[in-house]
Design a protein around this motif. Structure first.
Motif, PDB file in Angstrom:
ATOM      1  N   ALA A 198       3.052   1.157  -0.980  1.00 56.34           N
ATOM      2  CA  ALA A 198       2.776  -0.182  -0.477  1.00 56.34           C
ATOM      3  C   ALA A 198       2.916  -1.182  -1.618  1.00 56.34           C
ATOM      4  O   ALA A 198       3.014  -0.799  -2.785  1.00 56.34           O
ATOM      5  CB  ALA A 198       1.354  -0.240   0.101  1.00 56.34           C
ATOM      6  N   TYR A 199       2.941  -2.451  -1.259  1.00 50.42           N
ATOM      7  CA  TYR A 199       2.829  -3.529  -2.255  1.00 50.42           C
ATOM      8  C   TYR A 199       1.561  -4.291  -1.936  1.00 50.42           C
ATOM      9  O   TYR A 199       1.255  -4.558  -0.778  1.00 50.42           O
ATOM     10  CB  TYR A 199       4.039  -4.471  -2.201  1.00 50.42           C
ATOM     11  CG  TYR A 199       5.222  -3.961  -2.969  1.00 50.42           C
ATOM     12  CD1 TYR A 199       5.424  -4.310  -4.304  1.00 50.42           C
ATOM     13  CD2 TYR A 199       6.137  -3.101  -2.368  1.00 50.42           C
ATOM     14  CE1 TYR A 199       6.506  -3.815  -5.018  1.00 50.42           C
ATOM     15  CE2 TYR A 199       7.221  -2.608  -3.072  1.00 50.42           C
ATOM     16  CZ  TYR A 199       7.389  -2.966  -4.394  1.00 50.42           C
ATOM     17  OH  TYR A 199       8.459  -2.478  -5.095  1.00 50.42           O
ATOM     18  N   GLY A 200       0.809  -4.617  -2.969  1.00 48.97           N
ATOM     19  CA  GLY A 200      -0.434  -5.328  -2.742  1.00 48.97           C
ATOM     20  C   GLY A 200      -0.725  -6.300  -3.859  1.00 48.97           C
ATOM     21  O   GLY A 200      -0.156  -6.211  -4.955  1.00 48.97           O
TER      22      GLY A 200
ATOM     23  N   ALA B  92      -8.248  -5.236  -5.349  1.00 53.47           N
ATOM     24  CA  ALA B  92      -7.139  -5.101  -4.398  1.00 53.47           C
ATOM     25  C   ALA B  92      -7.595  -4.374  -3.146  1.00 53.47           C
ATOM     26  O   ALA B  92      -8.465  -3.485  -3.200  1.00 53.47           O
ATOM     27  CB  ALA B  92      -5.974  -4.341  -5.037  1.00 53.47           C
ATOM     28  N   GLN B  93      -6.974  -4.776  -2.019  1.00 56.35           N
ATOM     29  CA  GLN B  93      -7.204  -4.089  -0.751  1.00 56.35           C
ATOM     30  C   GLN B  93      -5.861  -3.833  -0.082  1.00 56.35           C
ATOM     31  O   GLN B  93      -4.932  -4.632  -0.207  1.00 56.35           O
ATOM     32  CB  GLN B  93      -8.091  -4.921   0.175  1.00 56.35           C
ATOM     33  CG  GLN B  93      -9.496  -5.162  -0.349  1.00 56.35           C
ATOM     34  CD  GLN B  93     -10.375  -5.879   0.662  1.00 56.35           C
ATOM     35  OE1 GLN B  93     -10.465  -5.470   1.823  1.00 56.35           O
ATOM     36  NE2 GLN B  93     -11.028  -6.949   0.232  1.00 56.35           N
ATOM     37  N   VAL B  94      -5.774  -2.720   0.616  1.00 60.81           N
ATOM     38  CA  VAL B  94      -4.593  -2.400   1.426  1.00 60.81           C
ATOM     39  C   VAL B  94      -5.102  -2.014   2.809  1.00 60.81           C
ATOM     40  O   VAL B  94      -5.954  -1.129   2.942  1.00 60.81           O
ATOM     41  CB  VAL B  94      -3.775  -1.241   0.811  1.00 60.81           C
ATOM     42  CG1 VAL B  94      -2.682  -0.778   1.772  1.00 60.81           C
ATOM     43  CG2 VAL B  94      -3.152  -1.671  -0.512  1.00 60.81           C
TER      44      VAL B  94
ATOM     45  N   PHE C 162      -4.563   4.239  -6.459  1.00 61.79           N
ATOM     46  CA  PHE C 162      -3.123   4.528  -6.504  1.00 61.79           C
ATOM     47  C   PHE C 162      -2.698   4.940  -7.912  1.00 61.79           C
ATOM     48  O   PHE C 162      -3.507   5.018  -8.838  1.00 61.79           O
ATOM     49  CB  PHE C 162      -2.318   3.326  -5.993  1.00 61.79           C
ATOM     50  CG  PHE C 162      -2.601   2.024  -6.701  1.00 61.79           C
ATOM     51  CD1 PHE C 162      -1.815   1.602  -7.753  1.00 61.79           C
ATOM     52  CD2 PHE C 162      -3.656   1.217  -6.292  1.00 61.79           C
ATOM     53  CE1 PHE C 162      -2.062   0.408  -8.401  1.00 61.79           C
ATOM     54  CE2 PHE C 162      -3.919   0.006  -6.937  1.00 61.79           C
ATOM     55  CZ  PHE C 162      -3.127  -0.396  -7.988  1.00 61.79           C
ATOM     56  N   HIS C 163      -1.400   5.215  -8.058  1.00 63.18           N
ATOM     57  CA  HIS C 163      -0.845   5.765  -9.298  1.00 63.18           C
ATOM     58  C   HIS C 163       0.130   4.772  -9.937  1.00 63.18           C
ATOM     59  O   HIS C 163       1.345   4.876  -9.739  1.00 63.18           O
ATOM     60  CB  HIS C 163      -0.092   7.065  -9.005  1.00 63.18           C
ATOM     61  CG  HIS C 163      -0.956   8.221  -8.663  1.00 63.18           C
ATOM     62  ND1 HIS C 163      -1.388   9.140  -9.582  1.00 63.18           N
ATOM     63  CD2 HIS C 163      -1.474   8.611  -7.475  1.00 63.18           C
ATOM     64  CE1 HIS C 163      -2.131  10.058  -8.988  1.00 63.18           C
ATOM     65  NE2 HIS C 163      -2.211   9.758  -7.715  1.00 63.18           N
ATOM     66  N   PRO C 164      -0.342   3.827 -10.752  1.00 59.40           N
ATOM     67  CA  PRO C 164       0.584   2.860 -11.365  1.00 59.40           C
ATOM     68  C   PRO C 164       1.546   3.510 -12.346  1.00 59.40           C
ATOM     69  O   PRO C 164       2.620   2.971 -12.618  1.00 59.40           O
ATOM     70  CB  PRO C 164      -0.351   1.888 -12.082  1.00 59.40           C
ATOM     71  CG  PRO C 164      -1.587   2.689 -12.362  1.00 59.40           C
ATOM     72  CD  PRO C 164      -1.730   3.605 -11.176  1.00 59.40           C
ATOM     73  N   GLU C 165       1.177   4.680 -12.875  1.00 67.56           N
ATOM     74  CA  GLU C 165       2.034   5.357 -13.850  1.00 67.56           C
ATOM     75  C   GLU C 165       3.305   5.925 -13.216  1.00 67.56           C
ATOM     76  O   GLU C 165       4.246   6.300 -13.924  1.00 67.56           O
ATOM     77  CB  GLU C 165       1.253   6.472 -14.560  1.00 67.56           C
ATOM     78  CG  GLU C 165       1.023   7.744 -13.773  1.00 67.56           C
ATOM     79  CD  GLU C 165      -0.090   7.668 -12.730  1.00 67.56           C
ATOM     80  OE1 GLU C 165      -0.371   8.707 -12.105  1.00 67.56           O
ATOM     81  OE2 GLU C 165      -0.676   6.577 -12.532  1.00 67.56           O
ATOM     82  N   LEU C 166       3.350   5.991 -11.880  1.00 66.38           N
ATOM     83  CA  LEU C 166       4.519   6.556 -11.196  1.00 66.38           C
ATOM     84  C   LEU C 166       5.536   5.493 -10.783  1.00 66.38           C
ATOM     85  O   LEU C 166       6.583   5.822 -10.241  1.00 66.38           O
ATOM     86  CB  LEU C 166       4.074   7.356  -9.960  1.00 66.38           C
ATOM     87  CG  LEU C 166       3.160   8.549 -10.244  1.00 66.38           C
ATOM     88  CD1 LEU C 166       2.828   9.282  -8.944  1.00 66.38           C
ATOM     89  CD2 LEU C 166       3.800   9.512 -11.245  1.00 66.38           C
ATOM     90  N   ASP C 167       5.220   4.218 -11.028  1.00 69.07           N
ATOM     91  CA  ASP C 167       6.140   3.132 -10.705  1.00 69.07           C
ATOM     92  C   ASP C 167       6.631   2.466 -11.988  1.00 69.07           C
ATOM     93  O   ASP C 167       6.005   2.588 -13.045  1.00 69.07           O
ATOM     94  CB  ASP C 167       5.456   2.102  -9.807  1.00 69.07           C
ATOM     95  CG  ASP C 167       5.264   2.618  -8.381  1.00 69.07           C
ATOM     96  OD1 ASP C 167       6.273   2.930  -7.731  1.00 69.07           O
ATOM     97  OD2 ASP C 167       4.107   2.714  -7.926  1.00 69.07           O
ATOM     98  N   ALA C 168       7.743   1.740 -11.876  1.00 69.77           N
ATOM     99  CA  ALA C 168       8.335   1.102 -13.057  1.00 69.77           C
ATOM    100  C   ALA C 168       7.550  -0.129 -13.499  1.00 69.77           C
ATOM    101  O   ALA C 168       7.678  -0.572 -14.640  1.00 69.77           O
ATOM    102  CB  ALA C 168       9.783   0.719 -12.772  1.00 69.77           C
ATOM    103  N   ASP C 169       6.751  -0.693 -12.607  1.00 69.38           N
ATOM    104  CA  ASP C 169       5.956  -1.878 -12.925  1.00 69.38           C
ATOM    105  C   ASP C 169       4.893  -1.530 -13.973  1.00 69.38           C
ATOM    106  O   ASP C 169       4.202  -0.524 -13.855  1.00 69.38           O
ATOM    107  CB  ASP C 169       5.290  -2.383 -11.633  1.00 69.38           C
ATOM    108  CG  ASP C 169       4.673  -3.757 -11.804  1.00 69.38           C
ATOM    109  OD1 ASP C 169       3.666  -3.860 -12.528  1.00 69.38           O
ATOM    110  OD2 ASP C 169       5.186  -4.716 -11.209  1.00 69.38           O
ATOM    111  N   ARG C 170       4.776  -2.366 -14.984  1.00 70.79           N
ATOM    112  CA  ARG C 170       3.851  -2.084 -16.095  1.00 70.79           C
ATOM    113  C   ARG C 170       2.627  -3.001 -16.109  1.00 70.79           C
ATOM    114  O   ARG C 170       1.849  -2.996 -17.060  1.00 70.79           O
ATOM    115  CB  ARG C 170       4.594  -2.230 -17.438  1.00 70.79           C
ATOM    116  CG  ARG C 170       5.782  -1.269 -17.604  1.00 70.79           C
ATOM    117  CD  ARG C 170       5.296   0.155 -17.677  1.00 70.79           C
ATOM    118  NE  ARG C 170       6.324   1.141 -17.889  1.00 70.79           N
ATOM    119  CZ  ARG C 170       6.685   2.068 -17.014  1.00 70.79           C
ATOM    120  NH1 ARG C 170       6.109   2.115 -15.812  1.00 70.79           N
ATOM    121  NH2 ARG C 170       7.597   2.958 -17.309  1.00 70.79           N
TER     122      ARG C 170
END
Length: 199
Positions: free
Chosen positions: A118-120, A149-151, A168-176
């Motif tokens: 998702a994006y939040g 944050a809420q989803v 969630f897992h921020p380490e699995l996405d390219a966003d830093r």
């Protein structure tokens, strides 16, 4: 800036890669001897919270790390890490570090939504990608816990003092952005420590 990553189980290497990109030095915590190294902050990665809690106690790291978290050391906790920090787990009497006054629900999305993306909106940061894998969510929080944050109406990120906990897992996405927020928290903590020592 030296950040210790709990390396007993779960997705710890991905956190190390991101933090290294951002200029932090990372060390891995596997046993009580590793705690003798100096470090400024802690990452509690995703994985299996029950296994991590058991291994933390068996390794002799549980109490020393709990004391450091309670003393204000910054900590980034993702997925299972969020469960380790919660002072209450819904439908479960297990308690781990219990340093954030909140209730979380384990594996909260069930098998059908075991993993999803998702994006939040993350408070103070903006839009971030969110990868959920057999994720918990926060059922309720007590005074002092900031909901970030809420989803779908469910709380998936909180901050309590220097503790940043995400479902969630921020380490699995390219966003830093999430890890950048954490390193900023660490820098502020270190700056405050220097001021206290020089006072």
């Amino acid at each position: 800036m030296k950040i210790a990553v709990l390396a007993l189980q779960g997705a710890f290497i991905e956190h190390e890669k991101v933090l290294s990109e951002l200029g932090a030095e990372c060390i891995e915590l596997r046993n009580a001897e590793d705690l003798q190294q100096d470090f400024d902050a802690l990452v509690l990665p995703g994985g299996e919270s029950t296994v991590q809690g058991k291994l933390l106690r068996e390794s002799g790291m549980f109490e020393p790390l709990k004391e450091r978290i309670e003393a204000g050391m910054p900590v980034l906790a993702t997925c299972a890490g969020m469960i380790l920090l919660a002072d209450h787990i819904a439908d479960d009497d297990t308690r781990h570090f219990a340093t954030i006054p909140m209730t979380v629900k384990r594996n909260a999305y069930g098998r059908q939504l075991g993993s999803f993306h998702a994006y939040g909106e993350l408070e103070t940061v903006g839009q971030v990608p969110m990868t959920f894998i057999r994720a918990p969510y926060v059922v309720s929080v007590e005074d002092g816990v900031e909901m970030l944050a809420q989803v779908d109406g469910r709380i998936v990120a909180v901050r309590y003092g220097n503790q940043l906990a995400l479902a969630f897992h921020p380490e699995l996405d390219a966003d830093r952005q999430v890890h950048s927020l954490f390193t900023e928290m660490v820098e502020a903590y270190l700056h405050g420590s220097q001021q206290r020592h020089s006072a």
